[in-house]
Design a protein around this motif. Structure first.
Motif, short mmCIF file in Angstrom:
data_model
loop_
_atom_site.label_atom_id
_atom_site.label_comp_id
_atom_site.label_asym_id
_atom_site.label_seq_id
_atom_site.Cartn_x
_atom_site.Cartn_y
_atom_site.Cartn_z
N TRP A 126 -51.64 -19.00 13.89
CA TRP A 126 -50.81 -18.04 14.59
C TRP A 126 -50.50 -16.83 13.71
O TRP A 126 -50.67 -16.84 12.50
N TRP A 127 -50.05 -15.76 14.40
CA TRP A 127 -49.57 -14.54 13.77
C TRP A 127 -48.04 -14.50 13.84
O TRP A 127 -47.45 -15.07 14.74
N GLU A 128 -47.46 -13.75 12.89
CA GLU A 128 -46.04 -13.42 12.98
C GLU A 128 -45.83 -12.03 12.41
O GLU A 128 -46.27 -11.72 11.30
N GLY A 129 -45.18 -11.17 13.18
CA GLY A 129 -44.78 -9.85 12.69
C GLY A 129 -43.28 -9.83 12.51
O GLY A 129 -42.55 -10.27 13.39
N GLY A 130 -42.81 -9.32 11.37
CA GLY A 130 -41.38 -9.33 11.11
C GLY A 130 -40.93 -8.17 10.25
O GLY A 130 -41.75 -7.45 9.65
N MET A 131 -39.62 -7.99 10.17
CA MET A 131 -39.02 -6.88 9.43
C MET A 131 -37.91 -7.39 8.52
O MET A 131 -37.15 -8.29 8.89
N TYR A 132 -37.83 -6.79 7.32
CA TYR A 132 -36.75 -7.06 6.38
C TYR A 132 -35.90 -5.80 6.22
O TYR A 132 -36.43 -4.69 6.08
N GLU A 133 -34.58 -5.97 6.24
CA GLU A 133 -33.64 -4.92 5.82
C GLU A 133 -32.73 -5.57 4.78
O GLU A 133 -31.78 -6.27 5.11
N ASN A 134 -33.04 -5.33 3.52
CA ASN A 134 -32.42 -6.07 2.43
C ASN A 134 -31.50 -5.22 1.58
O ASN A 134 -31.62 -3.99 1.54
N GLU A 135 -30.62 -5.89 0.85
CA GLU A 135 -29.78 -5.26 -0.17
C GLU A 135 -30.09 -5.92 -1.52
O GLU A 135 -30.36 -7.12 -1.58
N TYR A 136 -30.01 -5.13 -2.58
CA TYR A 136 -30.35 -5.60 -3.91
C TYR A 136 -29.22 -5.23 -4.88
O TYR A 136 -28.48 -4.27 -4.66
N VAL A 137 -29.12 -6.00 -5.96
CA VAL A 137 -28.10 -5.74 -6.97
C VAL A 137 -28.73 -5.92 -8.35
O VAL A 137 -29.59 -6.79 -8.55
N ARG A 138 -28.30 -5.08 -9.30
CA ARG A 138 -28.77 -5.22 -10.68
C ARG A 138 -27.68 -5.92 -11.49
O ARG A 138 -26.57 -5.42 -11.61
N GLU A 139 -28.04 -7.08 -12.01
CA GLU A 139 -27.12 -7.88 -12.81
C GLU A 139 -27.70 -8.07 -14.21
O GLU A 139 -28.81 -8.58 -14.35
N ASP A 140 -26.93 -7.65 -15.22
CA ASP A 140 -27.40 -7.76 -16.62
C ASP A 140 -28.78 -7.14 -16.78
O ASP A 140 -29.65 -7.68 -17.49
N GLY A 141 -29.00 -6.02 -16.09
CA GLY A 141 -30.25 -5.29 -16.23
C GLY A 141 -31.40 -5.81 -15.39
O GLY A 141 -32.51 -5.27 -15.46
N VAL A 142 -31.17 -6.84 -14.58
CA VAL A 142 -32.23 -7.45 -13.78
C VAL A 142 -31.92 -7.27 -12.29
O VAL A 142 -30.82 -7.64 -11.84
N TRP A 143 -32.87 -6.74 -11.54
CA TRP A 143 -32.69 -6.58 -10.09
C TRP A 143 -32.92 -7.91 -9.37
O TRP A 143 -33.87 -8.63 -9.68
N LYS A 144 -32.00 -8.22 -8.43
CA LYS A 144 -32.09 -9.46 -7.66
C LYS A 144 -31.81 -9.14 -6.19
O LYS A 144 -31.26 -8.09 -5.86
N ALA A 185 -28.92 -1.26 -4.20
CA ALA A 185 -30.02 -0.60 -3.51
C ALA A 185 -30.28 -1.26 -2.17
O ALA A 185 -29.79 -2.38 -1.90
N HIS A 186 -31.05 -0.57 -1.33
CA HIS A 186 -31.44 -1.08 -0.02
C HIS A 186 -32.95 -0.90 0.14
O HIS A 186 -33.53 0.07 -0.37
N GLY A 187 -33.57 -1.81 0.87
CA GLY A 187 -35.00 -1.71 1.10
C GLY A 187 -35.40 -2.25 2.46
O GLY A 187 -34.82 -3.24 2.94
N ARG A 188 -36.35 -1.59 3.08
CA ARG A 188 -36.90 -2.02 4.37
C ARG A 188 -38.38 -2.34 4.15
O ARG A 188 -39.13 -1.52 3.61
N PHE A 189 -38.79 -3.54 4.55
CA PHE A 189 -40.16 -4.00 4.37
C PHE A 189 -40.66 -4.61 5.68
O PHE A 189 -39.88 -5.17 6.45
N ARG A 190 -41.95 -4.53 5.89
CA ARG A 190 -42.59 -5.17 7.04
C ARG A 190 -43.51 -6.28 6.55
O ARG A 190 -44.09 -6.18 5.46
N THR A 191 -43.63 -7.34 7.34
CA THR A 191 -44.61 -8.37 7.04
C THR A 191 -45.49 -8.63 8.26
O THR A 191 -45.04 -8.45 9.40
N LEU A 192 -46.73 -8.97 8.01
CA LEU A 192 -47.66 -9.38 9.06
C LEU A 192 -48.29 -10.69 8.60
O LEU A 192 -49.26 -10.70 7.84
N MET A 193 -47.70 -11.79 9.03
CA MET A 193 -48.05 -13.11 8.51
C MET A 193 -49.21 -13.72 9.27
O MET A 193 -49.30 -13.61 10.49
N GLN A 194 -50.11 -14.35 8.52
CA GLN A 194 -51.18 -15.16 9.10
C GLN A 194 -50.96 -16.60 8.65
O GLN A 194 -50.82 -16.86 7.45
N ALA A 195 -50.89 -17.51 9.60
CA ALA A 195 -50.59 -18.90 9.25
C ALA A 195 -51.48 -19.85 10.04
O ALA A 195 -51.96 -19.51 11.13
#
Length: 261
Positions: free
Chosen positions: A169-187, A140-150
Motif C-alpha cells: 500500500w501507499w500512504e501520503g502524509g504531512m508533518y508540522e513539527n516543533e523543535y528545540v535546541r537543548e545543550d547545543g543539540v536539536w531535538k 524552530a518549526h518545520g513542515r515535511f511531506r512523506t510518501l510511504m511505500q509499504a
C-alpha cells in the motif's frame, strides 16, 4: 603626530554584555562598533543556517530510522517533554513516545523486535521541507511531506498477521513539527503527523475505504499502548476530506498567515 583616539590606560575595557564578554569595548570607536554589529549579525545568520541544516538532518534521520523500524532510535530523537500527535491521538513525554513507537508500532509491525523484519517494506522518505528558526535561536518549526511505500513480500509466511489489511500500500502524509535546541543539540519537541490518504497498489487511492486505517480510540492506562488524549477533530479525517493542515509560516511574499477556518 598627535593621536585622535580616546586615551586608554592598561588593559582595554571589555564589554559588559555576557554574549560578548572578553571582547574589547567598542563604544568609543564608531567604525569598530559597526564592525562588531556586523559580525554579531553574521554570527546569528550563520547559526540560523546551521540550525536549519541540523533540523533537516534530524527529520531525515527520523525517516531513515522509521524505514527500518528502529523504533528505539526514533524515540531518542525527541526531547524529554515532547508531544507526539499521530492522526488524532496525543502521546505526551518520552514515555508516551515509547508507548507509540516501541509499544504499538513494534508490536504491530515487527513482532516486538527493534529493527527490520525480513520481507517487510516501510519506506518513509521525508521531503518538500520548509524550516524556520524562531527569533530566540533555540526553537524552530518545520513542515515535511512523506510518501510511504509499504508491503510484505510473498516469501514471508502469514504476511497479513499484525501488519495491516493490505499486502502492499501507499500512504501520503504531512508533518508540522516543533523543535528545540537543548545543550547545543536539536531535538523534536512536537511531532504532529497527519496521514492524508492511503491506497493499495491493486486498487489505488480512488477506491480506498474511508476506514482503511481507523483512527486510534484507546487511552492509557486502559490500553498499555494507548494515547494520553484523543482529539475530536474532523479535519484529521483521511481523503476524500481535503482539509488543509495549518502552515506554521506566513505567506513568503504577502506576509499574511493562513489558518484553516
Amino acid at each position: 603626530m598627535t593621536s585622535t583616539l580616546p586615551e586608554t590606560s592598561g588593559t582595554p575595557k571589555t564589554s559588559g554584555n555576557p554574549e560578548t564578554s572578553g571582547y574589547p569595548e567598542t563604544s568609543g570607536y564608531p567604525e569598530a562598533s559597526a564592525l562588531a554589529a556586523t559580525v554579531e549579525s553574521l554570527a546569528r545568520r550563520v547559526d540560523a543556517l546551521e540550525s536549519t541544516l541540523a533540523i533537516r538532518n534530524l527529520q531525515h534521520a527520523y525517516g531513515y530510522y522509521l524505514d527500518k523500524t528502529l523504533y528505539s532510535e526514533v524515540v531518542e530523537l525527541f526531547a524529554e517533554d515532547c508531544t507526539v500527535i499521530f492522526m488524532n491521538a496525543v502521546y505526551r513525554g518520552k514515555a508516551g513516545a515509547r508507548r507509540l513507537y516501541t509499544g504499538r508500532f513494534r508490536s504491530l509491525f515487527t513482532d516486538g523486535r527493534n529493527g527490520p523484519m525480513p520481507g517487510f517494506l516501510l519506506d518513509h522518505p521525508q521531503m518538500q521541507d520548509v524550516v524556520h528558526i524562531d527569533d530566540d535561536g533555540n526553537h524552530a518549526h518545520g513542515r515535511f511531506r512523506t510518501l510511504m511505500q509499504a508491503g510484505v513480500h510473498d516469501s514471508v509466511e502469514d504476511p497479513r498477521k499484525g501488519r495491516g489489511r493490505a499486502k502492499q500500500w501507499w500512504e501520503g502524509g504531512m508533518y508540522e513539527n516543533e523543535y528545540v535546541r537543548e545543550d547545543g543539540v536539536w531535538k523534536i519537541r512536537t511531532l504532529n503527523y497527519r496521514p492524508l490518504w492511503h491506497g493499495t497498489f491493486d486498487d489505488g487511492w480512488a477506491h480506498t475505504p474511508l476506514d482503511f486505517v481507523p483512527s486510534p480510540n484507546s487511552l492509557y492506562p486502559q490500553d498499555e499502548f494507548g494515547a494520553d488524549e484523543i482529539l475530536q477533530d474532523d479535519t484529521r479525517e483521511l481523503w476524500p476530506n481535503t482539509a488543509v493542515m495549518d502552515f506554521h509560516y506566513p505567506h513568503p511574499v504577502t506576509g499574511e498567515p493562513w489558518k484553516s477556518s
